[in-house]
Design a protein around this motif. Structure first.
Motif, PDB file in Angstrom:
ATOM      1  N   ARG A 176     -12.842   8.317   7.832  1.00  0.00           N
ATOM      2  CA  ARG A 176     -13.028   7.335   6.989  1.00  0.00           C
ATOM      3  C   ARG A 176     -11.682   6.898   5.911  1.00  0.00           C
ATOM      4  NH1 ARG A 176     -18.956   8.172   6.099  1.00  0.00           N
ATOM      5  NH2 ARG A 176     -18.825   6.520   4.806  1.00  0.00           N
ATOM      6  N   SER A 177     -11.873   6.024   5.067  1.00  0.00           N
ATOM      7  CA  SER A 177     -10.816   5.877   4.107  1.00  0.00           C
ATOM      8  C   SER A 177     -10.838   6.834   3.197  1.00  0.00           C
ATOM      9  CB  SER A 177     -10.992   4.501   3.721  1.00  0.00           C
ATOM     10  OG  SER A 177     -12.050   4.487   2.587  1.00  0.00           O
ATOM     11  N   ALA A 233      -0.155   7.809   3.898  1.00  0.00           N
ATOM     12  CA  ALA A 233      -0.318   8.054   2.396  1.00  0.00           C
ATOM     13  C   ALA A 233      -1.804   8.110   1.961  1.00  0.00           C
ATOM     14  CB  ALA A 233       0.719   7.247   1.703  1.00  0.00           C
ATOM     15  N   TRP A 234      -2.360   6.985   2.286  1.00  0.00           N
ATOM     16  CA  TRP A 234      -3.750   6.809   2.060  1.00  0.00           C
ATOM     17  C   TRP A 234      -4.216   5.556   2.724  1.00  0.00           C
ATOM     18  CZ3 TRP A 234      -0.691   7.118  -2.331  1.00  0.00           C
ATOM     19  CH2 TRP A 234      -0.035   6.165  -2.807  1.00  0.00           C
ATOM     20  N   ARG A 242      -6.835  -1.400   3.919  1.00  0.00           N
ATOM     21  CA  ARG A 242      -5.157  -1.270   3.891  1.00  0.00           C
ATOM     22  C   ARG A 242      -4.668   0.092   4.047  1.00  0.00           C
ATOM     23  NH1 ARG A 242      -0.899  -4.005   0.944  1.00  0.00           N
ATOM     24  NH2 ARG A 242       0.772  -2.537  -0.059  1.00  0.00           N
ATOM     25  N   THR A 243      -3.748   0.248   5.090  1.00  0.00           N
ATOM     26  CA  THR A 243      -3.205   1.753   5.231  1.00  0.00           C
ATOM     27  C   THR A 243      -1.707   1.766   4.815  1.00  0.00           C
ATOM     28  OG1 THR A 243      -4.654   1.983   7.021  1.00  0.00           O
ATOM     29  CG2 THR A 243      -2.882   3.409   7.088  1.00  0.00           C
ATOM     30  N   GLU A 244      -1.305   2.748   4.064  1.00  0.00           N
ATOM     31  CA  GLU A 244      -0.013   2.851   3.512  1.00  0.00           C
ATOM     32  C   GLU A 244       0.388   3.961   3.936  1.00  0.00           C
ATOM     33  OE1 GLU A 244       1.046   1.365  -0.497  1.00  0.00           O
ATOM     34  OE2 GLU A 244      -1.253   0.755  -0.863  1.00  0.00           O
ATOM     35  N   TYR A 245       1.972   4.297   4.105  1.00  0.00           N
ATOM     36  CA  TYR A 245       2.502   5.302   4.738  1.00  0.00           C
ATOM     37  C   TYR A 245       3.540   5.899   4.037  1.00  0.00           C
ATOM     38  CZ  TYR A 245       0.368   3.291   9.082  1.00  0.00           C
ATOM     39  OH  TYR A 245      -0.431   2.840   9.842  1.00  0.00           O
ATOM     40  N   ALA A 246       3.980   7.204   4.103  1.00  0.00           N
ATOM     41  CA  ALA A 246       4.988   8.021   3.621  1.00  0.00           C
ATOM     42  C   ALA A 246       5.729   8.691   4.629  1.00  0.00           C
ATOM     43  CB  ALA A 246       4.321   8.781   2.569  1.00  0.00           C
TER      44      ALA A 246
END
Length: 481
Positions: free
Chosen positions: A200-201, A272-273, A278-282
């Motif tokens: 899940r998110s 990242a979350w 919306r998926t963000e990366y790190a």
């Protein structure tokens, strides 16, 4: 930890639980002890703040991301101790998978290097070494989860088996670009799909706690792996922002937005979350042993009575006296990725004291962080302007000053150092409408102290050269398994 609407701490309780070392390089936890300790400290924090479960808007969970639990779906009993992220028992399995030519595919789809650090080979080991486990797994009778999944399973009395995208991205089984479990990877690792939690998110209401839980009928609304939670808690919401968490290990993350940046310097690409769609990366660098080296000084050598005593012992000498300590107790993480490295102390003379060893132990945390930052700067083609720091070890002013000196940039400690817990609370509070949006959260971040570099750069560079010499002596110590 309990946080109010201003982001201030209203209640806290903590409790150590056992670290189990069955063999050299093996690290385990008792999953039942993890659950009972968490239920216990949650109740203590509520009581200490004179609050009831009905006062709580939502629960957020942050966890050690790669620690692996497999349990029986019917009884809820673990089939074995949890295998901890630091555990190296599957290093040989990783070597064989690498020799079979799987490393590039794994990196392309997961953003991870093929290493025993991650959950995939730990699950495989449990299925192969616990009697009857594979047959039960094939019949759909077992569940796998990282500690977030295990805690939520227990909080909901077995009603919900979930994780979030940040934790899934640390398993070697999850395609971070397609945002789904990957059947080809599951086949490579021999992990049945029936074991897996729903992904899940990081910020949504997953369930409410059971009537039998320590806090009945409270929404569980945020999940993030500890380092991603800290990145969120440090409000590193824009690409290029960097934080380092000083806990059992050290974890340096740079937010890269919606772009999954592939590292050329052996760092990790991770989620990242995910909030909404919306998926963000790190980019991430991982140090396996940071604060754990202080625990070893306390529990293994008996040099100090309490972890907080290490600073005064280290200050009993003016410098490290030429002593360098590589705490590779469970191998080396980024950017070295050497599972066969082992702990090494070099430069000892008859004049070396407990103070020099303590100072070298603290300095090792900063040296390992410097290695990560140099790799990250090369990947991102930028020079770090400041380092946001958090985690329990940031209370050590000697360590923070040395970190700033070594890097030549300010180290900035926030007002609330426990940003991992704060980030989990923020994610849960967003989903429960406790906070309106991320802008409201960002406005709450405040610096507590800035540590400005004071060391001559020639001295700092010479110490880094000596550190690299010590590293070479630690690498490849154990023969491949």
């Amino acid at each position: 930890m309990l946080f109010d609407r201003s982001g201030a701490i209203r209640g806290v309780a903590q409790r150590e639980f056992r670290q189990i070392f069955p063999q050299p390089g093996w690290v385990e936890h008792d999953p039942q002890e993890i659950w009972s300790s968490q239920a216990g400290v949650a109740a203590e924090a509520l009581a200490g703040a004179n609050l009831a479960a009905s006062d709580i808007a939502a629960i957020g969970v942050a966890n050690q991301r790669e620690t692996t639990v497999v349990w029986d779906r019917r009884t809820g009993q673990p089939i074995h101790n949890a295998i901890v992220w630091q555990d190296r028992r599957t290093a040989g399995m990783c070597d064989r998978l690498r020799e079979a030519g799987h490393a590039d595919l794994i990196r392309d789809r997961t953003g991870l290097v093929l290493d025993a650090y991650f959950s995939g080979t730990k699950v495989r080991w449990l299925l192969d070494h616990v009697e009857g486990a594979r047959d039960k797994a094939e019949r759909g009778e077992l569940a796998f989860g990282t500690v977030d999944s295990w805690l939520i399973w227990n909080m909901t009395a077995g009603g919900v088996h979930v994780t979030d995208a940040t934790n899934a991205s640390r398993t070697l089984l999850y395609n971070i670009h397609a945002n789904k479990w990957d059947d080809e990877l599951l086949g490579i690792f021999g992990v049945p799909r029936s074991l897996l939690p729903q992904v899940r998110s990081s910020s949504e209401v997953y369930a409410r706690t059971s009537d039998r839980a320590f806090m009945p009928n409270v929404p569980i609304a945020g999940i993030a792996g500890d380092q991603q939670a800290a990145l969120f808690g440090q409000v590193c919401a824009k690409p290029g922002m960097v934080k380092n968490t000083y806990g059992t290990g050290c974890f340096l993350l740079m937010q890269t937005g919606e772009q999954a940046v592939q590292s050329k310097h052996r760092l990790l690409t991770t989620i990242a979350w995910r909030i909404g769609d919306r998926t963000e990366y790190a980019l991430e660098g991982s140090v396996f042993v940071a604060g754990a080296v202080v625990q070893w000084l306390r529990d293994g050598l008996g040099l100090i009575r309490a972890s907080a005593d290490v600073e005064s012992l280290a200050r009993s000498v003016p410098d490290n006296g030429g002593v360098y300590f590589v705490p590779a107790f469970t191998g080396l993480g980024s950017p070295h990725w050497d599972p066969y490295a082992r702990g090494t102390i070099v430069g000892l003379t008859r004049g070396a004291t407990a103070g020099h060893i303590a100072r070298a132990a603290l300095e090792s945390i900063a040296f390992q962080t410097a290695d990560l930052i140099r790799a990250m700067e090369a990947d991102a083609a930028l020079r770090l302007a400041e380092l946001r720091v958090d985690g329990g070890a940031t209370a050590n002013n000697l360590l923070m000053q040395f970190q700033s000196d070594l890097l030549g940039v300010p180290a900035v400690r926030p007002r609330i150092a426990e940003t991992t817990a704060l980030g989990a609370a923020y994610l849960a509070g967003l989903a429960a409408n406790f906070w309106a949006d991320q802008e409201e959260i960002a406005a709450q971040w405040q610096a507590d102290q800035r540590f400005e570099p004071a060391m001559d750069r020639d001295i700092a560079e010479n110490m880094l050269r000596q550190w690299r010499r010590a590293l070479e002596r630690a690498k490849g110590w154990e023969p491949p398994s």
